[in-house]
Design a protein around this motif. Structure first.
Motif, mmCIF file in Angstrom:
data_model
loop_
_atom_site.group_PDB
_atom_site.id
_atom_site.type_symbol
_atom_site.label_atom_id
_atom_site.label_comp_id
_atom_site.label_asym_id
_atom_site.label_seq_id
_atom_site.Cartn_x
_atom_site.Cartn_y
_atom_site.Cartn_z
ATOM 1 N N ILE A 122 0.826 -1.212 0.000
ATOM 2 C CA ILE A 122 0.000 0.000 0.000
ATOM 3 C C ILE A 122 0.861 1.262 0.000
ATOM 4 C CG2 ILE A 122 -1.605 1.321 1.475
ATOM 5 C CD1 ILE A 122 -2.793 -1.527 2.147
ATOM 6 N N MET B 127 -7.740 6.312 3.910
ATOM 7 C CA MET B 127 -7.987 5.401 2.781
ATOM 8 C C MET B 127 -7.006 4.222 2.831
ATOM 9 S SD MET B 127 -10.594 6.520 1.043
ATOM 10 C CE MET B 127 -10.534 5.621 -0.500
ATOM 11 N N LEU C 62 -8.198 1.642 5.160
ATOM 12 C CA LEU C 62 -9.280 0.896 4.520
ATOM 13 C C LEU C 62 -8.700 -0.192 3.605
ATOM 14 C CD1 LEU C 62 -12.417 1.423 4.488
ATOM 15 C CD2 LEU C 62 -12.051 2.391 2.226
ATOM 16 N N ASP C 63 -7.634 0.172 2.902
ATOM 17 C CA ASP C 63 -6.985 -0.801 2.014
ATOM 18 C C ASP C 63 -6.405 -1.972 2.815
ATOM 19 O OD1 ASP C 63 -7.554 1.036 0.085
ATOM 20 O OD2 ASP C 63 -5.522 1.807 -0.117
ATOM 21 N N MET D 71 -9.223 -4.260 3.695
ATOM 22 C CA MET D 71 -9.712 -5.035 2.541
ATOM 23 C C MET D 71 -8.715 -6.132 2.169
ATOM 24 S SD MET D 71 -11.689 -3.457 -0.675
ATOM 25 C CE MET D 71 -12.066 -4.362 -2.156
ATOM 26 N N ARG E 69 -8.899 -9.067 4.536
ATOM 27 C CA ARG E 69 -10.063 -9.891 4.224
ATOM 28 C C ARG E 69 -9.766 -10.786 3.023
ATOM 29 N NH1 ARG E 69 -13.779 -6.230 2.741
ATOM 30 N NH2 ARG E 69 -14.012 -5.307 4.793
ATOM 31 N N LYS E 70 -9.113 -10.194 2.021
ATOM 32 C CA LYS E 70 -8.827 -10.956 0.803
ATOM 33 C C LYS E 70 -7.817 -12.072 1.057
ATOM 34 C CE LYS E 70 -6.728 -10.131 -3.731
ATOM 35 N NZ LYS E 70 -6.129 -9.053 -4.543
ATOM 36 N N ASP F 144 -12.031 -10.362 9.227
ATOM 37 C CA ASP F 144 -12.763 -9.115 9.105
ATOM 38 C C ASP F 144 -12.429 -8.191 10.271
ATOM 39 O OD1 ASP F 144 -14.665 -7.418 7.835
ATOM 40 O OD2 ASP F 144 -15.955 -7.802 9.568
ATOM 41 N N ARG G 124 -12.031 -2.318 -8.142
ATOM 42 C CA ARG G 124 -11.615 -2.825 -6.826
ATOM 43 C C ARG G 124 -12.184 -4.212 -6.575
ATOM 44 N NH1 ARG G 124 -7.597 -1.758 -4.029
ATOM 45 N NH2 ARG G 124 -8.550 -1.731 -1.966
ATOM 46 N N LEU G 125 -13.456 -4.377 -6.921
ATOM 47 C CA LEU G 125 -14.089 -5.675 -6.658
ATOM 48 C C LEU G 125 -13.483 -6.766 -7.535
ATOM 49 C CD1 LEU G 125 -17.781 -4.519 -6.181
ATOM 50 C CD2 LEU G 125 -16.263 -5.484 -4.446
ATOM 51 N N VAL H 59 -10.397 -6.802 -8.768
ATOM 52 C CA VAL H 59 -9.047 -7.083 -8.260
ATOM 53 C C VAL H 59 -9.132 -7.973 -7.026
ATOM 54 C CG1 VAL H 59 -7.060 -5.992 -7.117
ATOM 55 C CG2 VAL H 59 -7.991 -5.000 -9.218
ATOM 56 N N SER H 60 -10.197 -7.800 -6.283
ATOM 57 C CA SER H 60 -10.389 -8.563 -5.061
ATOM 58 C C SER H 60 -10.888 -9.976 -5.343
ATOM 59 C CB SER H 60 -11.418 -7.811 -4.254
ATOM 60 O OG SER H 60 -11.159 -7.793 -2.981
ATOM 61 N N LYS I 211 -2.250 10.033 -5.657
ATOM 62 C CA LYS I 211 -2.093 8.834 -4.840
ATOM 63 C C LYS I 211 -3.256 7.867 -5.082
ATOM 64 C CE LYS I 211 -1.542 7.362 -0.061
ATOM 65 N NZ LYS I 211 -1.502 7.758 1.358
ATOM 66 N N ARG J 187 -2.851 6.100 -8.341
ATOM 67 C CA ARG J 187 -1.768 5.122 -8.312
ATOM 68 C C ARG J 187 -2.209 3.866 -7.586
ATOM 69 N NH1 ARG J 187 3.289 6.919 -5.243
ATOM 70 N NH2 ARG J 187 2.092 6.018 -3.569
ATOM 71 N N LYS J 188 -2.930 4.040 -6.490
ATOM 72 C CA LYS J 188 -3.335 2.864 -5.711
ATOM 73 C C LYS J 188 -4.457 2.077 -6.359
ATOM 74 C CE LYS J 188 -4.129 4.500 -1.621
ATOM 75 N NZ LYS J 188 -4.531 4.386 -0.219
ATOM 76 N N TYR J 189 -5.435 2.782 -6.931
ATOM 77 C CA TYR J 189 -6.639 2.068 -7.366
ATOM 78 C C TYR J 189 -6.741 1.892 -8.879
ATOM 79 C CZ TYR J 189 -7.458 3.366 -2.563
ATOM 80 O OH TYR J 189 -7.302 3.561 -1.218
ATOM 81 N N ASN K 235 -12.803 7.945 -4.578
ATOM 82 C CA ASN K 235 -12.596 7.456 -3.214
ATOM 83 C C ASN K 235 -13.849 6.807 -2.640
ATOM 84 O OD1 ASN K 235 -9.900 8.035 -3.019
ATOM 85 N ND2 ASN K 235 -10.166 9.947 -1.907
ATOM 86 N N VAL L 173 -14.078 3.343 -3.773
ATOM 87 C CA VAL L 173 -13.206 2.437 -3.014
ATOM 88 C C VAL L 173 -13.856 2.061 -1.675
ATOM 89 C CG1 VAL L 173 -10.967 2.253 -1.847
ATOM 90 C CG2 VAL L 173 -11.126 3.381 -4.089
ATOM 91 N N ILE L 174 -14.392 3.066 -1.007
ATOM 92 C CA ILE L 174 -15.022 2.834 0.304
ATOM 93 C C ILE L 174 -16.181 1.837 0.165
ATOM 94 C CG2 ILE L 174 -16.418 3.942 2.115
ATOM 95 C CD1 ILE L 174 -14.651 6.490 1.641
ATOM 96 N N ALA M 205 -16.630 -0.300 -2.300
ATOM 97 C CA ALA M 205 -16.115 -1.614 -2.705
ATOM 98 C C ALA M 205 -15.728 -2.431 -1.472
ATOM 99 C CB ALA M 205 -14.917 -1.451 -3.636
ATOM 100 N N ASN M 206 -15.159 -1.768 -0.480
ATOM 101 C CA ASN M 206 -14.789 -2.463 0.752
ATOM 102 C C ASN M 206 -16.036 -3.046 1.438
ATOM 103 O OD1 ASN M 206 -13.128 -3.205 3.065
ATOM 104 N ND2 ASN M 206 -14.062 -1.462 4.092
ATOM 105 N N ASP N 42 -17.334 -5.987 -0.668
ATOM 106 C CA ASP N 42 -16.442 -7.135 -0.502
ATOM 107 C C ASP N 42 -16.777 -7.880 0.793
ATOM 108 O OD1 ASP N 42 -13.893 -8.607 -1.187
ATOM 109 O OD2 ASP N 42 -13.275 -7.731 0.728
ATOM 110 N N LYS N 43 -16.992 -7.101 1.832
ATOM 111 C CA LYS N 43 -17.343 -7.682 3.127
ATOM 112 C C LYS N 43 -18.660 -8.450 3.026
ATOM 113 C CE LYS N 43 -17.897 -5.964 7.786
ATOM 114 N NZ LYS N 43 -17.319 -5.032 8.738
#
Ligand SMILES: Cc1cc2nc3c(=O)[nH]c(=O)nc-3n(C[C@H](O)[C@H](O)[C@H](O)COP(=O)(O)OP(=O)(O)OC[C@H]3O[C@@H](n4cnc5c(N)ncnc54)[C@H](O)[C@@H]3O)c2cc1C
Lengths: 83, 462
Positions: A17, A41, A44-45, A48, A51-52, A57, B22-23, B25-26, B67, B70-72, B446, B449-450, B452-453, B456-457
């Motif tokens: 990250i 953020m 949060l990563d 996630m 979890r992956k 959780d 995101r989903l 990739v997960s 940022k 780059r991350k997502y 953003n 992303v939030i 997607a988390n 995912d859960k």
């Protein structure tokens, strides 16, 4: 997983990250936020990714347990003992 | 056989695209349904003959986008983000160019507006420490009164760019102002070199690589619910099944039109009906003749002829305030074309019910007055124009299906409704511009992303 393995797992995730940060000098008891330049953020990563990778959780109310490397390890170790 | 996915995303705006990515990739199987012929939603562009390309919402975003991309998304996308250095204010109260960062705003407050250093520092400290969980009763107007009593000029400098960026007014909560101000007016304004088309193409390629099934021209019509849980979507008359749905479409249409109010608790629907949509926009797109040049006059101009800042006047049809985005050739390396986009905030009602004749008349007036205003900054502009066209709240409604052509989602109360959807109906989520703080390119990505988390859960527990 042993506690040491859990710590390494968390570090591995942080490394993906925050790829530009030097994690070898992290003070385990000090907040990660400043040391590794993590923002909300990023946390949060981490959640996630946990979890992956490990199917654990971290509910929102527990996010503050991830404040430092040691608090993260202590919080996650029981959850990841059987992983 | 009905096709089955883990998650279906309705809408390919920046929030929906990011959530889908995101989903995927997960490890989830994702279908993205977009009603329009291209992805991007409000992050869009169009081409006109003569080699003109116009960007709709590429006026500027905060540094945080680097940022986040780059991350997502990818390093390549992040590396194409560059700073716009010439941001100009010009109005009857003041006129200057700024780099639009904290240091320069502090300097301006001191030198241009003679504000005491302690007050300046205290203001910046106060807004920076504001967060989502703070008291929401203080309005932005009260915040400014507290620090800069009676100082209309300071209010204007601090407020006008934010009002343009997300439609907020002085009556909105001070915390939404504080959060956006601290992100946006902090380290400068940034843009995407290459243009919106290149960005969205890059995102589409990444989605493909990550296995997202993308369907264009596929408007979702109905969200299917059984036992308080979603199980599918009907789009283009075809049924798709899934364990989670993320709607990137308008929040209110998602609830009332696609799902149906009867599936929700009464008091939830009561709150839904109280959600106010943000204003809409008008834009005038000006293409410069091939071979003509425009001298550098700044990248983004906040101009106004109004005596002072007034949220209502900013949306009025009698336009006094406009932003001009000047696109020089280096925004699209390899081309030699210039274009200019004039933007104003606008009310849907002022445009909605006009007869065709009056609509065309008012559009022409919008174009004419925009050129008049631009002449002040580029005196020989008339001679250089090759192509010109206008968009109104009707245009925005037509292309994005946002109710009332809303440009920036909903007011603050919309965020709570958006976040509480899955508590009402299992597996139903919303992402995209909402609640002011989740607005704009960065906010939408953003929030994607939030959400997607959360999805995912939900999926991993299924
Ligand atoms: C004129 C203007 C200028 C702007 N300038 C800037 C700027 O300079 N900087 C900045 O950061 N932000 C700017 N913004 C705001 C920014 O563009 C938006 O906040 C952001 O792009 C919204 O993203 P979103 O995820 O909410 O989705 P949207 O862009 O709203 O996309 C929603 C998508 O859902 C699709 N859809 C709707 N209904 C259905 C359905 N039933 N089935 C399938 N698909 C459906 C739509 O076609 C659309 O593609 C501007 C906005 C406007 C209008």
């Amino acid at each position: 997983m042993t506690k040491e393995e859990v710590r390494q797992a968390v570090l591995d995730i942080i490394a993906t990250i925050a790829p530009d940060e030097d994690l070898s000098t992290i003070n385990r008891d000090a907040p990660l936020r400043e040391q590794a330049g993590l923002d909300s953020m990023d946390f949060l990563d981490i959640v996630m990714e946990l979890r992956k990778r490990y199917n654990v959780d971290v509910p929102e109310k527990d996010y503050m347990e991830l404040v430092s490397l040691n608090s993260s390890t202590n919080y996650l170790a029981p959850k990841m003992a059987d992983k | 056989m009905v096709k089955k996915y883990d998650a279906i995303i309705i809408g390919g705006g920046l929030g929906g695209l990011t959530c889908a990515n995101r989903l995927a990739v997960s490890g989830h199987k994702v279908l993205l349904l977009e009603s329009h012929i291209k992805l991007g939603g409000l992050a869009t562009w169009f081409k006109r003959k003569g080699g003109h390309i116009f960007d709709i919402s590429l006026h500027g975003f905060p540094i945080g986008m680097i940022k986040t991309c780059r991350k997502y998304w990818s390093k390549q996308i992040a590396d194409s983000i560059v700073q716009l250095k010439g941001i100009r204010f010009d109005n009857p109260q003041f006129s200057f160019t700024t780099t639009f960062d904290k240091v320069d705003f502090k300097r301006l407050l001191k030198e241009e507006f003679s504000i005491n250093q302690e007050v300046i520092d205290d203001f910046f400290h106060t807004v920076r420490s504001m967060n989502f969980f703070d008291d929401q009763s203080m309005t932005t107007k009260e915040l400014f009164e507290k620090f800069f009593p009676g100082n209309d000029a300071v209010t204007r400098m601090l407020m006008e760019p934010i009002a343009y960026a997300n439609g907020s007014t002085l009556d909105d909560p001070a915390i939404t102002y504080g959060i956006v101000f601290s992100n946006f007016m902090d380290k400068g304004v940034f843009t995407f070199r290459g243009g919106t088309d290149v960005l969205i193409k890059a995102m589409a390629d990444i989605l493909e690589t990550n296995g997202v099934d993308v369907r264009l021209r596929s408007p979702a019509q109905k969200i299917l619910v059984r036992d308080k849980k979603v199980y599918g979507v009907i789009a283009n008359g075809e049924e798709y099944h899934c364990d989670a749905i993320v709607s990137n479409a308008n929040l209110i249409s998602t609830i009332n039109d696609f799902t149906g109010a009867s599936h929700f608790d009464d008091d939830f629907i009561e709150n839904v009906n109280k959600v106010r949509l943000n204003n809409s926009s008008c834009q005038v797109y000006i293409g410069i003749k091939k071979g003509e040049k425009i001298d550098y006059i700044g990248d983004l101009l906040f101009t106004s002829t109004a005596g002072k800042f007034d949220s209502k006047m900013l949306c009025a049809k009698d336009v006094t305030s406009r932003t001009f985005s000047i696109y020089y050739p280096d925004i699209r390396p390899g081309t030699d074309m210039y274009s200019i986009v004039a933007s104003t905030n606008a009310n849907y009602d002022d445009w909605a019910d006009l007869s065709e004749e009056n609509y065309q008349r008012d559009k022409k007036r919008l174009i004419d007055t925009s050129i008049d205003a631009l002449e002040k900054y580029i005196p020989d502009i008339r001679r250089k124009i090759d192509y010109i066209e206008a968009a109104t709240p009707r245009t925005f409604k037509h292309y994005t299906r946002h109710l009332r052509g809303a440009s920036f989602g909903t007011k603050f109360e919309g965020l709570k409704v958006s976040m509480e959807l899955p508590k009402q109906i299992g597996g139903l989520f919303h992402t995209g511009s909402v609640g002011i703080i989740m607005s704009g390119w960065l906010g939408a990505v953003n929030y994607g992303v939030i959400v997607a988390n959360n999805v995912d859960k939900h999926l991993r527990k299924c």
